[in-house]
Design a protein around this motif. Structure first.
Motif, PDB file in Angstrom:
ATOM      1  N   GLU A  28       0.832  -1.206   0.000  1.00 37.53           N
ATOM      2  CA  GLU A  28       0.000   0.000   0.000  1.00 37.53           C
ATOM      3  C   GLU A  28       0.868   1.259   0.000  1.00 37.53           C
ATOM      4  OE1 GLU A  28       1.013  -0.415   4.216  1.00 37.53           O
ATOM      5  OE2 GLU A  28       0.581  -1.774   2.565  1.00 37.53           O
ATOM      6  N   GLN A  29       2.158   1.111   0.330  1.00 36.37           N
ATOM      7  CA  GLN A  29       3.062   2.268   0.264  1.00 36.37           C
ATOM      8  C   GLN A  29       3.611   2.476  -1.149  1.00 36.37           C
ATOM      9  OE1 GLN A  29       6.112   1.890   3.328  1.00 36.37           O
ATOM     10  NE2 GLN A  29       4.557   1.150   4.759  1.00 36.37           N
ATOM     11  N   GLN A  30       3.169   1.651  -2.057  1.00 36.16           N
ATOM     12  CA  GLN A  30       3.572   1.717  -3.459  1.00 36.16           C
ATOM     13  C   GLN A  30       5.092   1.837  -3.623  1.00 36.16           C
ATOM     14  OE1 GLN A  30       1.082   4.920  -4.954  1.00 36.16           O
ATOM     15  NE2 GLN A  30      -0.622   3.503  -5.144  1.00 36.16           N
ATOM     16  N   PRO A  31       5.794   0.811  -3.152  1.00 33.85           N
ATOM     17  CA  PRO A  31       7.261   0.898  -3.194  1.00 33.85           C
ATOM     18  C   PRO A  31       7.855   0.675  -4.599  1.00 33.85           C
ATOM     19  CG  PRO A  31       6.597  -1.235  -2.355  1.00 33.85           C
ATOM     20  CD  PRO A  31       5.323  -0.456  -2.580  1.00 33.85           C
ATOM     21  N   CYS A  32       7.099   0.074  -5.499  1.00 27.67           N
ATOM     22  CA  CYS A  32       7.680  -0.314  -6.792  1.00 27.67           C
ATOM     23  C   CYS A  32       7.633   0.862  -7.762  1.00 27.67           C
ATOM     24  CB  CYS A  32       6.938  -1.512  -7.374  1.00 27.67           C
ATOM     25  SG  CYS A  32       6.834  -2.902  -6.240  1.00 27.67           S
ATOM     26  N   GLY A  44       5.859 -10.151   3.153  1.00 28.37           N
ATOM     27  CA  GLY A  44       6.357  -8.829   2.776  1.00 28.37           C
ATOM     28  C   GLY A  44       5.861  -8.496   1.386  1.00 28.37           C
ATOM     29  N   PHE A  45       6.664  -7.757   0.638  1.00 29.20           N
ATOM     30  CA  PHE A  45       6.253  -7.482  -0.735  1.00 29.20           C
ATOM     31  C   PHE A  45       7.399  -7.825  -1.675  1.00 29.20           C
ATOM     32  CE2 PHE A  45       8.485  -3.620   0.405  1.00 29.20           C
ATOM     33  CZ  PHE A  45       9.172  -3.308  -0.745  1.00 29.20           C
ATOM     34  N   ARG A  46       7.043  -7.862  -2.948  1.00 28.73           N
ATOM     35  CA  ARG A  46       8.036  -8.143  -3.973  1.00 28.73           C
ATOM     36  C   ARG A  46       7.652  -7.302  -5.184  1.00 28.73           C
ATOM     37  NH1 ARG A  46       8.664 -14.269  -5.997  1.00 28.73           N
ATOM     38  NH2 ARG A  46       6.486 -13.969  -6.604  1.00 28.73           N
ATOM     39  N   GLY A  61      16.375  -4.211  -9.202  1.00 30.55           N
ATOM     40  CA  GLY A  61      16.570  -3.981  -7.780  1.00 30.55           C
ATOM     41  C   GLY A  61      15.279  -4.192  -7.015  1.00 30.55           C
ATOM     42  N   GLN A  62      15.360  -4.075  -5.682  1.00 34.46           N
ATOM     43  CA  GLN A  62      14.228  -4.388  -4.815  1.00 34.46           C
ATOM     44  C   GLN A  62      12.990  -3.563  -5.166  1.00 34.46           C
ATOM     45  OE1 GLN A  62      14.802  -3.514  -0.673  1.00 34.46           O
ATOM     46  NE2 GLN A  62      13.048  -4.760  -0.048  1.00 34.46           N
ATOM     47  N   ASN A  63      13.158  -2.257  -5.417  1.00 31.17           N
ATOM     48  CA  ASN A  63      12.016  -1.383  -5.678  1.00 31.17           C
ATOM     49  C   ASN A  63      12.004  -0.858  -7.113  1.00 31.17           C
ATOM     50  OD1 ASN A  63      11.509  -1.748  -2.976  1.00 31.17           O
ATOM     51  ND2 ASN A  63      12.430   0.183  -2.337  1.00 31.17           N
ATOM     52  N   CYS A  64      12.707  -1.513  -8.021  1.00 31.57           N
ATOM     53  CA  CYS A  64      12.797  -1.108  -9.442  1.00 31.57           C
ATOM     54  C   CYS A  64      13.331   0.306  -9.586  1.00 31.57           C
ATOM     55  CB  CYS A  64      11.443  -1.234 -10.150  1.00 31.57           C
ATOM     56  SG  CYS A  64      10.659  -2.834  -9.982  1.00 31.57           S
TER      57      CYS A  64
HETATM   58  C1  LIG Z   1      12.323  -0.184  -1.041  1.00 31.74           C
HETATM   59  O1  LIG Z   1      11.147   0.408  -0.498  1.00 31.74           O
HETATM   60  C2  LIG Z   1      10.911   0.074   0.851  1.00 31.74           C
HETATM   61  C3  LIG Z   1       9.536   0.605   1.253  1.00 31.74           C
HETATM   62  O2  LIG Z   1       9.334   1.876   0.692  1.00 31.74           O
HETATM   63  C4  LIG Z   1      12.045   0.639   1.698  1.00 31.74           C
HETATM   64  O3  LIG Z   1      11.856   0.331   3.057  1.00 31.74           O
HETATM   65  C5  LIG Z   1      13.362   0.050   1.206  1.00 31.74           C
HETATM   66  O4  LIG Z   1      14.458   0.649   1.906  1.00 31.74           O
HETATM   67  C6  LIG Z   1      13.549   0.301  -0.262  1.00 31.74           C
HETATM   68  N1  LIG Z   1      14.710  -0.457  -0.704  1.00 31.74           N
HETATM   69  C7  LIG Z   1      15.634   0.061  -1.508  1.00 31.74           C
HETATM   70  C8  LIG Z   1      16.763  -0.841  -1.881  1.00 31.74           C
HETATM   71  O5  LIG Z   1      15.555   1.204  -1.935  1.00 31.74           O
END
Ligand SMILES: *[C@@H]1O[C@H](CO)[C@@H](O)[C@H](O)[C@H]1NC(C)=O
Ligand SMILES: *[C@@H]1O[C@H](CO)[C@@H](O)[C@H](O)[C@H]1NC(C)=O
Ligand SMILES: *[C@@H]1O[C@H](CO)[C@@H](O)[C@H](O)[C@H]1NC(C)=O
Ligand SMILES: *[C@@H]1O[C@H](CO)[C@@H](O)[C@H](O)[C@H]1NC(C)=O
Length: 340
Positions: A28-32, A44-46, A61-64
């Motif tokens: 829901e924090q829209q990390p991607c 968690g999320f992917r 990477g983790q968050n593109c």
């Molecule tokens: C990816 O996003 C998450 C949640 O916003 C954050 O906690 C994490 O540090 C981020 N990871 C990278 C590698 O930027």
């Protein structure tokens, strides 16, 4: 009072239903970023990063958020498509090779051809077994006849041949005459690449047309196992199981004397991406005297022998083994074979 507690209970149920799963995923924090799609994964999320470039750039990477640089200098040869990777904080790439090429940078051709009667002997440990052999290959020719492949299992010989431009599977046992097992409907002697799968020697032996030039898509060839080359051709009687690409002349395939007139028709044309039980066959020029192959040319000549228009007086040119045949304008065959 009773009413009040029922309300509370319902509220609690509502929360229990919706809140906890969102709380732990983090989507829901829209990390991607950069078009990546979020999905919950192991509590968690992917992020599934976009495979289409965003403003000419791919991200990983983790968050593109990491711009992928593995393909910045295009590493793939012969029209291979570079696909960047980001694994363990390290940039790399993989090449998706076009048909006819293999190896990490697509630098190795898999194409070979027969410009006159020839063959290639294939040796694999699996050939010694009774198990069916799975062969896939692509071929291209304009000749309506030719022997593409021969497999012997004890006293049974399977042969994949073009007859009148149709691909046929024939079997021949011992001293008998050959039996037509299967004939594919399409006309394949049209100078296009055709990809065929064959299963030979099992309970049922069959051939199947997988695709024709243009309709073929190749999945990425991440890990291709290569077929080991044979070092020498064993004596005709010594091996009960064998496989030949092309047409070997004479006694070899049947294990008995064969008149030259009964030799299987030669295949003149090109092969590429030959897989024997999922192992890729690479064309190499064998040392002289080993007899494991004959008249193999690496690559495939696109040049039609008739391109130079050798036929005068409205004669029609037909490409043929070792040269060209002239057919006179009247239609009467006045064959003159010209060696090139
Ligand atoms: C990816 O996003 C998450 C949640 O916003 C954050 O906690 C994490 O540090 C981020 N990871 C990278 C590698 O930027
Ligand atoms: C290779 O080609 C030559 C020339 O056409 C032919 O004479 C010879 O018989 C061929 N070799 C085999 C093993 O078929
Ligand atoms: C085939 O076998 C016959 C008889 O065994 C022999 O005379 C002939 O030379 C052989 N031909 C070839 C091409 O090996
Ligand atoms: C035969 O080999 C091809 C190419 O390696 C493979 O894609 C296919 O699944 C195999 N088929 C069988 C029945 O094993």
């Amino acid at each position: 009072m009773l009413r009040f507690s029922v309300y509370l209970c319902m509220l609690w149920l509502l929360f229990a239903d919706t809140v906890p799963s969102e709380d732990i995923s983090g989507c829901e924090q829209q990390p991607c970023q950069n078009g990546g799609v979020c999905e919950s994964h192991n509590g968690g999320f992917r992020c599934l990063c976009a495979s289409q470039s965003q403003n000419g750039q791919l991200y990983g990477g983790q968050n593109c958020t990491v711009a992928l640089t593995g393909c910045n200098e295009n590493q793939c040869e012969n029209g291979g498509v570079c696909s960047p990777l980001f694994v363990n904080d390290h940039h790399s790439y993989t090449c998706i090779c076009p048909a006819g090429f293999t190896s990490p940078k697509c630098q190795t051709p898999t194409v070979f051809s027969f410009e006159s009667r020839g063959y290639m002997y294939i040796q694999t440990p699996l050939l010694d077994q009774e198990a069916p052999l799975n062969v896939t290959f692509s071929f291209r020719t304009e000749q309506p006849v030719g022997t593409l492949l021969q497999r012997r299992v004890d006293d049974l010989l399977f042969s994949i041949e073009l007859m009148h431009g149709h691909l046929c599977l024939l079997s021949l046992r011992g001293q008998g005459s050959s039996t037509l097992v299967q004939e594919l409907p399409g006309y394949l002697s049209d100078s296009k690449w055709h990809t065929v799968e064959a299963s030979l020697g099992g309970v049922v032996s069959l051939i199947r047309l997988l695709c024709t030039e243009g309709s073929c898509t190749r999945e990425s060839n991440a890990e291709v196992q290569l077929l080991e080359q044979a070092s020498s051709l064993p004596e005709p009687g010594a091996v009960r199981h064998s496989l030949f690409i092309g047409a070997i002349s004479g006694n070899w395939t049947l294990g008995r004397a064969v008149e030259e007139a009964d030799y299987p028709p030669a295949f003149l044309g090109c092969f590429r991406d030959v897989f024997v039980d999922s192992r890729l066959l690479l064309p190499v020029i064998a040392p002289e005297g080993s007899h494991i192959q004959a008249n193999i040319t690496v690559g495939c000549s696109d040049k039609d022998k008739c391109d130079d228009s050798p036929c005068q007086n409205r004669g029609r040119c037909v490409a043929k083994a070792g040269g060209v045949t002239f057919v006179s304008a009247t239609g009467h065959m006045r064959e003159t074979t010209v060696q090139r």
